[in-house]
Write a protein that holds these residues in place. Structure first.
Motif, PDB file in Angstrom:
ATOM      1  N   LEU A 140      76.400 117.915  37.798  1.00 39.13           N
ATOM      2  CA  LEU A 140      77.608 117.500  38.509  1.00 39.13           C
ATOM      3  C   LEU A 140      78.851 118.205  37.990  1.00 39.13           C
ATOM      4  O   LEU A 140      79.809 118.421  38.750  1.00 39.13           O
ATOM      5  N   GLN A 141      78.842 118.580  36.726  1.00 39.74           N
ATOM      6  CA  GLN A 141      79.999 119.283  36.168  1.00 39.74           C
ATOM      7  C   GLN A 141      80.090 120.694  36.732  1.00 39.74           C
ATOM      8  O   GLN A 141      81.132 121.112  37.234  1.00 39.74           O
ATOM      9  N   VAL A 142      78.991 121.439  36.680  1.00 34.98           N
ATOM     10  CA  VAL A 142      78.977 122.812  37.183  1.00 34.98           C
ATOM     11  C   VAL A 142      79.068 122.845  38.708  1.00 34.98           C
ATOM     12  O   VAL A 142      79.818 123.636  39.287  1.00 34.98           O
ATOM     13  N   GLY A 143      78.304 121.984  39.372  1.00 39.68           N
ATOM     14  CA  GLY A 143      78.308 121.961  40.833  1.00 39.68           C
ATOM     15  C   GLY A 143      79.592 121.426  41.424  1.00 39.68           C
ATOM     16  O   GLY A 143      79.987 121.800  42.535  1.00 39.68           O
ATOM     17  N   GLY A 144      80.258 120.540  40.697  1.00 36.71           N
ATOM     18  CA  GLY A 144      81.531 119.993  41.154  1.00 36.71           C
ATOM     19  C   GLY A 144      81.426 119.167  42.424  1.00 36.71           C
ATOM     20  O   GLY A 144      82.330 119.184  43.251  1.00 36.71           O
ATOM     21  N   PHE A 145      80.320 118.424  42.563  1.00 40.71           N
ATOM     22  CA  PHE A 145      80.156 117.620  43.781  1.00 40.71           C
ATOM     23  C   PHE A 145      79.851 116.164  43.442  1.00 40.71           C
ATOM     24  O   PHE A 145      79.370 115.844  42.353  1.00 40.71           O
ATOM     25  N   ASP A 146      80.178 115.320  44.388  1.00 37.36           N
ATOM     26  CA  ASP A 146      79.911 113.891  44.280  1.00 37.36           C
ATOM     27  C   ASP A 146      78.429 113.659  44.558  1.00 37.36           C
ATOM     28  O   ASP A 146      77.931 114.072  45.611  1.00 37.36           O
ATOM     29  N   PRO A 147      77.683 113.005  43.657  1.00 40.95           N
ATOM     30  CA  PRO A 147      76.267 112.775  43.939  1.00 40.95           C
ATOM     31  C   PRO A 147      76.032 111.895  45.159  1.00 40.95           C
ATOM     32  O   PRO A 147      74.940 111.906  45.730  1.00 40.95           O
ATOM     33  N   SER A 148      77.051 111.147  45.572  1.00 36.83           N
ATOM     34  CA  SER A 148      76.931 110.309  46.765  1.00 36.83           C
ATOM     35  C   SER A 148      77.394 111.017  48.032  1.00 36.83           C
ATOM     36  O   SER A 148      77.551 110.378  49.076  1.00 36.83           O
ATOM     37  N   ASP A 149      77.598 112.318  47.974  1.00 36.68           N
ATOM     38  CA  ASP A 149      77.935 113.094  49.163  1.00 36.68           C
ATOM     39  C   ASP A 149      76.922 112.768  50.270  1.00 36.68           C
ATOM     40  O   ASP A 149      75.714 112.760  50.036  1.00 36.68           O
ATOM     41  N   SER A 150      77.405 112.499  51.465  1.00 39.60           N
ATOM     42  CA  SER A 150      76.532 112.079  52.560  1.00 39.60           C
ATOM     43  C   SER A 150      75.457 113.115  52.881  1.00 39.60           C
ATOM     44  O   SER A 150      74.377 112.764  53.376  1.00 39.60           O
ATOM     45  N   MET A 151      75.713 114.394  52.578  1.00 37.98           N
ATOM     46  CA  MET A 151      74.721 115.433  52.848  1.00 37.98           C
ATOM     47  C   MET A 151      73.487 115.283  51.967  1.00 37.98           C
ATOM     48  O   MET A 151      72.434 115.864  52.261  1.00 37.98           O
ATOM     49  N   LEU A 152      73.603 114.509  50.892  1.00 45.28           N
ATOM     50  CA  LEU A 152      72.486 114.335  49.967  1.00 45.28           C
ATOM     51  C   LEU A 152      71.767 113.009  50.142  1.00 45.28           C
ATOM     52  O   LEU A 152      70.779 112.755  49.442  1.00 45.28           O
ATOM     53  N   ASP A 153      72.216 112.177  51.045  1.00 48.92           N
ATOM     54  CA  ASP A 153      71.651 110.837  51.150  1.00 48.92           C
ATOM     55  C   ASP A 153      70.148 110.871  51.415  1.00 48.92           C
ATOM     56  O   ASP A 153      69.368 110.167  50.765  1.00 48.92           O
ATOM     57  N   ALA A 154      69.719 111.700  52.367  1.00 47.35           N
ATOM     58  CA  ALA A 154      68.294 111.789  52.680  1.00 47.35           C
ATOM     59  C   ALA A 154      67.512 112.392  51.517  1.00 47.35           C
ATOM     60  O   ALA A 154      66.364 111.997  51.249  1.00 47.35           O
ATOM     61  N   PRO A 176      85.127 117.301  30.968  1.00 51.27           N
ATOM     62  CA  PRO A 176      84.957 116.467  32.165  1.00 51.27           C
ATOM     63  C   PRO A 176      85.086 117.259  33.454  1.00 51.27           C
ATOM     64  O   PRO A 176      85.761 118.289  33.510  1.00 51.27           O
ATOM     65  N   GLY A 177      84.414 116.772  34.492  1.00 53.59           N
ATOM     66  CA  GLY A 177      84.528 117.335  35.822  1.00 53.59           C
ATOM     67  C   GLY A 177      85.015 116.275  36.781  1.00 53.59           C
ATOM     68  O   GLY A 177      85.195 115.099  36.409  1.00 53.59           O
ATOM     69  N   SER A 178      85.200 116.638  38.025  1.00 48.51           N
ATOM     70  CA  SER A 178      85.732 115.703  39.018  1.00 48.51           C
ATOM     71  C   SER A 178      84.801 114.530  39.265  1.00 48.51           C
ATOM     72  O   SER A 178      85.251 113.448  39.664  1.00 48.51           O
ATOM     73  N   PHE A 179      83.477 114.734  39.045  1.00 55.69           N
ATOM     74  CA  PHE A 179      82.511 113.685  39.366  1.00 55.69           C
ATOM     75  C   PHE A 179      81.609 113.350  38.182  1.00 55.69           C
ATOM     76  O   PHE A 179      80.508 112.836  38.365  1.00 55.69           O
ATOM     77  N   THR A 180      82.072 113.649  36.967  1.00 58.48           N
ATOM     78  CA  THR A 180      81.331 113.227  35.782  1.00 58.48           C
ATOM     79  C   THR A 180      81.790 111.829  35.376  1.00 58.48           C
ATOM     80  O   THR A 180      82.722 111.280  35.932  1.00 58.48           O
ATOM     81  N   GLY A 181      81.084 111.268  34.383  1.00 54.71           N
ATOM     82  CA  GLY A 181      81.365 109.901  33.971  1.00 54.71           C
ATOM     83  C   GLY A 181      80.429 108.939  34.676  1.00 54.71           C
ATOM     84  O   GLY A 181      79.754 109.299  35.645  1.00 54.71           O
ATOM     85  N   PRO A 182      80.385 107.692  34.235  1.00 52.11           N
ATOM     86  CA  PRO A 182      79.399 106.740  34.757  1.00 52.11           C
ATOM     87  C   PRO A 182      79.654 106.260  36.176  1.00 52.11           C
ATOM     88  O   PRO A 182      78.707 105.864  36.863  1.00 52.11           O
ATOM     89  N   ALA A 183      80.897 106.280  36.650  1.00 53.07           N
ATOM     90  CA  ALA A 183      81.192 105.675  37.951  1.00 53.07           C
ATOM     91  C   ALA A 183      80.485 106.364  39.119  1.00 53.07           C
ATOM     92  O   ALA A 183      79.844 105.690  39.942  1.00 53.07           O
TER      93      ALA A 183
END
Length: 299
Positions: A140-154, A176-183
């Protein structure tokens, strides 16, 4: 190995520890093999990472691929991964093709794959699974994306249904990255609670928060990558108040090393775990048994 870097027996390497504990070998779920041009860029990042961390990060095992494989096996490793990850769209399917070929010519490698939120991700993840992928890596740090991105839901649904483990770098170390951390990862698990996530680096530096997720979701595991080493203790010390939970979560902690991209000898990771003083049964689980059970590694 001339020195363990603290803990363990003087001059004992990984293979020596394996013999002493009576293990068939080490199962390391966090090692990096990737196309050389990509690996060169990763090494260049670590060469410059001192600007981020204030600490130099020399690559201990900057070797040719065959030499790296020989070294890893010499340390007593009997199963390992080829962690690789894209930083932009259009890379993942190509990386997966390389990883499939690498696994085919490297029987002791656990066939590894990756993905990125992009058009076609569903199809190439299923293709990787059909080709025999046994573990995925997400950074998530290198990719810089939200793991809950709708494109990944399936994709997450597919991986949950297939019970395929995913090693996910979601802690905020080394930067830290935009989508790192526990939340963000917590939101992902709330949506897909059956996922088998392996939290890379024990969630460093947010150790306790990721332990909370492991206690809440039975599919959450943690890998030891760089945790407890002298290097990481200087940057992100493990909180002493969490030591009891290390023992309680012993069935869900797996050995990870970050080989070859580590700034110390491989054996130091092993002896850093041993010097925690949590007992040989705990150590056997972490170094071999948990990984062997998850990936059906036979002696």
């Amino acid at each position: 190995m001339r020195s363990t870097g603290g803990g363990g027996r003087p001059d004992e390497d990984g293979a020596g520890l394996v013999r002493r504990l009576g293990l068939p070998g080490l199962v390391d779920v966090h090692t990096h093999f990737m196309p050389q041009n990509v690996l060169d860029k990763v090494w260049a990042y670590f060469d410059a990472v001192g600007a981020l961390t204030g600490t130099e990060w020399p690559i201990t095992y900057r070797e040719e691929e065959d030499r790296r494989l020989a070294l890893l096996r010499g340390f007593g490793v009997v199963a390992f991964t080829a962690m690789l990850y894209p930083h932009k769209p259009g890379m993942a399917a190509w990386l997966n093709s390389w990883a499939a070929d690498f696994a085919a010519r490297t029987p002791d490698c656990l066939h590894t794959a990756t993905f990125f939120p992009e058009e076609g991700v569903d199809a190439y993840v299923r293709q990787a699974l059909d080709a025999g992928a046994r573990v995925f890596k997400v950074h998530l740090q290198v990719g810089g994306f939200d793991p809950s991105d709708s494109m990944l839901d399936a994709v997450w649904g597919t991986l949950a249904d297939s019970r395929t483990p995913v090693v996910i770098h979601c802690g905020s170390g080394p930067a830290p990255g935009s989508f790192t951390g526990p939340a963000p990862t917590g939101r992902l698990l709330a949506r897909h609670p059956r996922l088998r996530l392996i939290i890379a680096h024990m969630g460093m530096p947010e150790y306790g928060d990721f332990f909370d997720l492991a206690e809440r979701y039975e599919g959450v595991h943690l890998d030891t990558t760089m945790a407890f080493t002298d290097f990481s203790e200087r940057l992100a010390p493990f909180p002493q108040e969490e030591r009891k939970r290390l023992l309680a979560l012993g069935d869900r902690i797996l050995l990870g090393s970050d080989f070859p991209n580590i700034p110390y000898p491989y054996a130091h990771q092993l002896h850093a775990l041993e010097r925690l003083g949590l007992g040989e049964d705990w150590l056997r689980k972490v170094l071999h048994e948990n990984g062997a059970a998850m990936f059906h590694v036979k002696p």
